[in-house]
Design an enzyme around this catalytic site. Sequence first.
Site, PDB file in Angstrom:
ATOM      1  N   GLY A  86       0.846  -1.174   0.000  1.00  0.00           N
ATOM      2  CA  GLY A  86       0.000   0.000   0.000  1.00  0.00           C
ATOM      3  C   GLY A  86       0.885   1.229   0.000  1.00  0.00           C
ATOM      4  CB  CYS A  87       0.920   4.321  -2.035  1.00  0.00           C
ATOM      5  SG  CYS A  87      -0.797   4.863  -1.811  1.00  0.00           S
TER       6      CYS A  87
END
Length: 355
Positions: free
Chosen positions: A156-157
């Site tokens: 996940g960024c």
Amino acid sequence: MTYSVAVSGASGYAGGELLRLLAAHPDVEIRTVTAHSNAGQPLVAHQPHLRSLEHLTLQDTTPETLSGHDIVFLALPHGQSGQYTDALEDVSLVIDCGADHRLTGQDDWDAFYGGAFNEPWAYGVPELPVGAVGGGTPTGKQRDRLVGATRIAAPGCNASTVSLSLAPGVAAGVIDAGDMVSVLAVGPSGAGKSLKTHLLGSEILGSANPYAVGGSHRHIPEIRQALREAGATGDIRLSFTPVIVPMARGILATSTARIAPGVTDAQIREAWEAAYGDETFVQLLPEGSMPRTADVLGANTALIGLAVDRAADRVVVVTAVDNLTKGTAGAAIQSMNIALGLPEGRALSVNGVAP
């Protein structure tokens, strides 16, 4: 050897960034692109910047379409990848850019996502320190676990940005993992390409909009998991608040943590230098310098600024990434390169686009 590649979710932001980077990769051939509602349409109708791929047409996302390739990238909404992964046993390398295979604990999945829990895969953040127990020198990096991997979960960024920010301090035992705070300025592209009223230009221009406040963001268990791998013991307490700001892409994460007793300023900086001093894509800036999201636009680079606030007895870490590149697609391709034994930085750049 040239590897055949299929990219699902190719009409979305993450899929488009994967294709932009893969188009310049000398060891792969982009053979198939898939979508759901956009199937049957030319790829360039949805990704008009990808001129070198104008010959491709979006196909239906089915196991049959994705099978038969050497590498498959799944750039699908959370909860949708699992239905395909069991049917892709013939594919040598599958990389999921969604959340379906990131978490190792079903309790975390049930609490933050819900639905079917899927087998955890190798986590695609190569630079993360791993293996330290209760502080001290880590025994390695996450890249060691990616060598030869056949199934990879891209991060996940927001999660990878915060984890990269804090993991060196946790691993070295110079910060208290029970007292951490992260506030992030994020671009709306991280929420995907689907039409959402709160992400319309008229809603976000000239405004900053917090969301998932009060410990409800889905990336929190992913961060805790990464910090535990880096050596955190006991309670990992993180207050995490993302704020949408009017920039198309980018994350600026400001993370603070209480300094462990008896730790000097020199020991603090030494922890981050030891973790990232030899890294290409995670760079610690000189003392007194802080990053901007503009400096990493389009680059597979995380730039980190580090400060010590003795008045508050806290370490301050400011990290900038492009959420679509280092935060998602770049991390996926970097992990692919490692898994296949290719040069880790192939088709990835440390240079951003300016102005």
